[in-house]
Scaffold this motif. Structure first.
Motif, mmCIF file in Angstrom:
data_model
loop_
_atom_site.group_PDB
_atom_site.id
_atom_site.type_symbol
_atom_site.label_atom_id
_atom_site.label_comp_id
_atom_site.label_asym_id
_atom_site.label_seq_id
_atom_site.Cartn_x
_atom_site.Cartn_y
_atom_site.Cartn_z
ATOM 1 N N SER A 305 0.834 -1.199 0.000
ATOM 2 C CA SER A 305 0.000 0.000 0.000
ATOM 3 C C SER A 305 0.871 1.252 0.000
ATOM 4 O O SER A 305 1.897 1.305 0.695
ATOM 5 N N TYR A 306 0.431 2.251 -0.775
ATOM 6 C CA TYR A 306 1.190 3.490 -0.936
ATOM 7 C C TYR A 306 0.264 4.699 -0.856
ATOM 8 O O TYR A 306 -0.943 4.601 -1.098
ATOM 9 N N VAL A 307 0.876 5.836 -0.566
ATOM 10 C CA VAL A 307 0.293 7.150 -0.831
ATOM 11 C C VAL A 307 1.189 7.805 -1.876
ATOM 12 O O VAL A 307 2.417 7.734 -1.777
ATOM 13 N N ALA A 308 0.592 8.426 -2.885
ATOM 14 C CA ALA A 308 1.361 9.081 -3.943
ATOM 15 C C ALA A 308 1.058 10.576 -3.933
ATOM 16 O O ALA A 308 -0.113 10.988 -4.007
ATOM 17 N N LEU A 309 2.103 11.387 -3.816
ATOM 18 C CA LEU A 309 1.936 12.842 -3.892
ATOM 19 C C LEU A 309 1.640 13.207 -5.342
ATOM 20 O O LEU A 309 2.452 12.959 -6.234
ATOM 21 N N LEU A 333 -13.094 13.206 -6.056
ATOM 22 C CA LEU A 333 -12.083 14.163 -5.598
ATOM 23 C C LEU A 333 -12.642 14.852 -4.358
ATOM 24 O O LEU A 333 -13.600 15.626 -4.448
ATOM 25 N N ILE A 334 -12.060 14.552 -3.189
ATOM 26 C CA ILE A 334 -12.617 15.054 -1.934
ATOM 27 C C ILE A 334 -11.488 15.564 -1.029
ATOM 28 O O ILE A 334 -10.312 15.239 -1.222
ATOM 29 N N SER A 335 -11.858 16.355 -0.052
ATOM 30 C CA SER A 335 -10.871 16.874 0.891
ATOM 31 C C SER A 335 -10.413 15.767 1.834
ATOM 32 O O SER A 335 -11.097 14.745 2.022
ATOM 33 N N PHE A 336 -9.270 16.012 2.468
ATOM 34 C CA PHE A 336 -8.784 15.050 3.458
ATOM 35 C C PHE A 336 -9.805 14.900 4.585
ATOM 36 O O PHE A 336 -10.094 13.771 5.038
ATOM 37 N N ASP A 337 -10.371 16.015 5.052
ATOM 38 C CA ASP A 337 -11.339 15.946 6.155
ATOM 39 C C ASP A 337 -12.565 15.127 5.768
ATOM 40 O O ASP A 337 -13.103 14.369 6.593
ATOM 41 N N ARG A 338 -13.016 15.285 4.525
ATOM 42 C CA ARG A 338 -14.163 14.506 4.067
ATOM 43 C C ARG A 338 -13.825 13.022 4.072
ATOM 44 O O ARG A 338 -14.653 12.185 4.461
ATOM 45 N N MET A 339 -12.619 12.665 3.642
ATOM 46 C CA MET A 339 -12.211 11.259 3.671
ATOM 47 C C MET A 339 -12.249 10.712 5.095
ATOM 48 O O MET A 339 -12.756 9.605 5.337
ATOM 49 N N MET A 340 -11.743 11.473 6.068
ATOM 50 C CA MET A 340 -11.730 10.990 7.443
ATOM 51 C C MET A 340 -13.144 10.902 8.018
ATOM 52 O O MET A 340 -13.419 10.046 8.881
ATOM 53 N N ASP A 341 -14.061 11.760 7.544
ATOM 54 C CA ASP A 341 -15.468 11.626 7.943
ATOM 55 C C ASP A 341 -16.035 10.292 7.447
ATOM 56 O O ASP A 341 -16.783 9.612 8.169
ATOM 57 N N LEU A 342 -15.686 9.915 6.206
ATOM 58 C CA LEU A 342 -16.159 8.648 5.639
ATOM 59 C C LEU A 342 -15.612 7.463 6.425
ATOM 60 O O LEU A 342 -16.297 6.447 6.591
ATOM 61 N N VAL A 343 -14.379 7.598 6.901
ATOM 62 C CA VAL A 343 -13.793 6.548 7.735
ATOM 63 C C VAL A 343 -14.541 6.469 9.068
ATOM 64 O O VAL A 343 -14.903 5.390 9.553
ATOM 65 N N ALA A 344 -14.797 7.623 9.676
ATOM 66 C CA ALA A 344 -15.428 7.663 10.994
ATOM 67 C C ALA A 344 -16.857 7.140 10.970
ATOM 68 O O ALA A 344 -17.311 6.490 11.922
ATOM 69 N N MET A 353 -7.922 0.702 2.462
ATOM 70 C CA MET A 353 -8.271 2.117 2.485
ATOM 71 C C MET A 353 -8.244 2.662 3.912
ATOM 72 O O MET A 353 -7.769 3.780 4.163
ATOM 73 N N LEU A 354 -8.733 1.878 4.863
ATOM 74 C CA LEU A 354 -8.697 2.316 6.257
ATOM 75 C C LEU A 354 -7.261 2.487 6.742
ATOM 76 O O LEU A 354 -6.915 3.499 7.366
ATOM 77 N N LEU A 355 -6.425 1.510 6.437
ATOM 78 C CA LEU A 355 -5.024 1.582 6.857
ATOM 79 C C LEU A 355 -4.332 2.795 6.245
ATOM 80 O O LEU A 355 -3.615 3.537 6.931
ATOM 81 N N THR A 356 -4.565 3.025 4.951
ATOM 82 C CA THR A 356 -3.914 4.137 4.263
ATOM 83 C C THR A 356 -4.405 5.475 4.795
ATOM 84 O O THR A 356 -3.620 6.421 4.959
ATOM 85 N N ALA A 357 -5.697 5.588 5.057
ATOM 86 C CA ALA A 357 -6.243 6.841 5.587
ATOM 87 C C ALA A 357 -5.632 7.164 6.946
ATOM 88 O O ALA A 357 -5.282 8.331 7.221
ATOM 89 N N LEU A 358 -5.478 6.166 7.799
ATOM 90 C CA LEU A 358 -4.907 6.409 9.121
ATOM 91 C C LEU A 358 -3.419 6.743 9.023
ATOM 92 O O LEU A 358 -2.909 7.574 9.796
#
Length: 374
Positions: A305-309, A333-344, A353-358
Motif C-alpha cells: 500500500s502506498y500514498v502518492a503525492l 475528488l474530496i478533501s482530506f477531512d471529508r475522507m476521514m469523515d467517511l472513515v469515521a 483504504m482504512l489503513l492508508t487513511a490512518l
C-alpha cells in the motif's frame, strides 16, 4: 534424442526445473533462423530469416520421461517439436526444435537471453515447479491458459523469499513445515488449493498433519493519490462481488486505486500503471504505507500500500476503467477531512483504504509542511 533450445530453456535453472535434474549442454546454432520476442508474450519464438543465425544450446541423451516433460511444458503454448539440422562445434547434427505453430504467435523485437533473465527469469523458474506438478493431471493446453495467473504467483514467491523481520515471531525455515499432499480443485483467474501439512509446534515438536485450504491470489498494490497543497485525495468507487456475496446491498466500495502486480513488474510500477488505468493520473513521488497479508488465515494475497503525492486540480475525477476487463470505476475528488469523515462513519469498509487513511492522518502535517515550504 537430442534437443536444440534457443530461448528460455537456455537458462540452466529453468531447464533443470522442467527436466527434474541439472543438465549439461553445448553451444549450438540453427542457420537461416532468428529469435524474437513473441508479440504480447514474455517468451521468444524462432522463425525463418534467410542469412540469420539463431544461437542456442544442444542437449543430448534424454530419457523418454524427460522428453515427455519437455513436450508438456512446450505443448500448451502451441509449439511443436520438429527435426532440424543444427551446427555444433563438433559438426552438423540433427536435433528436435520447438517451433511455433503457424499463425498463432508473431515476432516482435529481437530477443536476448540476458534481458529475459533480468526481467522474468526468477519468476518463470519459480513458476515452473507449479507448471510441471500438473503433468498427468490436466492437459498442457489447460495449464497454458492459466499461465499468466500462475506467473503472478511465481513472482510473489520471488518477493516472498526476500529476508523478513523476525525479532519476535518464529522465523521458519527449512524443515519447519512438512507437506504431505497438495491439490488444486479450482483454478481460473484465482485458484483454491487444498494442502495436507504439518508444522513445527511451539513445543519444538512437529504437529500432526492437518488439512488446510488456501485461496491463492496474486500480490497486489493499492495507492491513494494525495495533493498536499490542496489537501485533497482521489478515491475510486466500484462494484465489488465480495460484499455482494456476503449479502451487503452496499456492494459499491470506496477504495484506493488498486490492482495486481503483473509479471516483470515492481510494486511501484504496478501502482503507476493502475493509476493511469483507473483514474487517468500520472503519480508523483510514491510513499510506502505498509506491506501485509490482509487475511492470512486462508488467503495468499500480499498487499503493497502506498500514498502518492499527486497534483489533483479540479476536474481530476471522472469515469474510468478498462472496458475489456468490464471495469466501471468512478473517481471522487474530496478533501482530506471529508475522507476521514467517511472513515469515521463507516462508509469506508475495506482494510487497505482504512489503513492508508490512518497512515495519511499521521503523516499529513509533515507532508503538508514539506510541500508548502519555500
Amino acid at each position: 534424442m537430442r534437443f536444440f533450445f534457443y530461448g528460455t530453456l537456455c537458462h540452466p535453472p529453468l531447464l533443470a526445473a522442467v527436466l527434474g535434474r541439472d543438465a549439461a549442454t553445448m553451444p549450438a546454432r540453427l542457420a537461416d533462423h532468428a529469435v524474437h520476442w513473441a508479440e504480447g508474450g514474455a517468451f521468444p519464438l524462432i522463425h525463418p530469416v534467410a542469412g540469420a543465425m539463431a544461437e542456442g544450446v544442444l542437449l543430448d541423451t534424454l530419457s523418454q520421461d524427460e522428453v515427455a516433460r519437455l513436450d508438456f511444458y512446450e505443448g500448451g503454448f502451441r509449439y511443436d517439436a520438429v527435426d532440424r539440422v543444427i551446427d555444433t562445434p563438433e559438426g552438423p547434427t540433427t536435433a528436435r526444435v520447438y517451433l511455433p505453430q503457424p499463425g498463432h504467435w508473431h515476432p516482435a523485437e529481437a530477443w536476448h537471453l540476458p534481458d529475459w533473465v533480468a526481467r522474468y527469469g526468477a519468476e518463470v523458474v519459480a513458476t515452473a515447479s507449479d507448471f510441471m506438478a500438473l503433468m498427468g493431471q490436466v492437459p498442457p493446453s489447460a495449464v497454458a491458459v492459466r499461465y499468466g495467473a500462475m506467473l503472478t504467483r511465481g513472482a510473489a514467491r520471488v518477493r516472498a523469499a526476500a529476508p523478513q523481520a523476525a525479532s519476535l515471531r518464529h522465523p521458519g525455515g527449512a524443515g519447519e513445515v512438512a507437506v504431505d499432499h497438495r491439490q488444486t480443485p479450482y483454478a481460473r483467474f484465482f485458484a483454491v488449493e487444498e494442502w495436507r501439512l504439518a508444522w513445527r509446534q511451539f513445543s519444538g515438536q512437529m504437529g500432526a498433519p492437518q488439512d488446510r485450504a488456501v485461496f491463492v491470489m496474486a500480490d497486489a498494490v493499492t495507492v491513494l493519490p494525495y495533493d498536499p497543497i490542496r489537501d485533497r485525495v482521489l478515491l475510486v468507487e466500484q462494484f465489488r462481488p465480495g460484499p455482494f456475496a456476503r449479502g451487503d446491498q452496499a456492494a459499491w466500495q470506496l477504495e484506493a486505486i488498486a490492482g495486481r502486480i503483473d509479471p516483470g513488474e515492481t510494486p511501484e510500477q504496478a501502482a503507476r500503471r493502475e493509476a493511469v488505468e483507473e483514474a487517468g493520473l500520472t503519480l508523483g513521488p510514491i510513499l510506502p504505507v505498509a506491506e501485509y497479508y490482509p487475511s492470512p488465515g486462508a488467503v495468499s494475497e500480499y498487499l503493497y500500500s502506498y500514498v502518492a503525492l499527486t497534483d489533483l486540480p479540479d476536474g481530476s475525477a471522472g469515469i474510468f476503467g478498462a472496458a475489456e476487463e468490464a471495469e466501471d470505476i468512478r473517481g471522487h475528488l474530496i478533501s482530506f477531512d471529508r475522507m476521514m469523515d467517511l472513515v469515521a462513519t463507516g462508509e469506508v469498509t475495506n482494510g487497505p483504504m482504512l489503513l492508508t487513511a490512518l497512515w495519511l492522518q499521521r503523516e499529513r502535517p509533515r507532508l503538508r509542511a514539506e510541500a508548502l515550504a519555500p
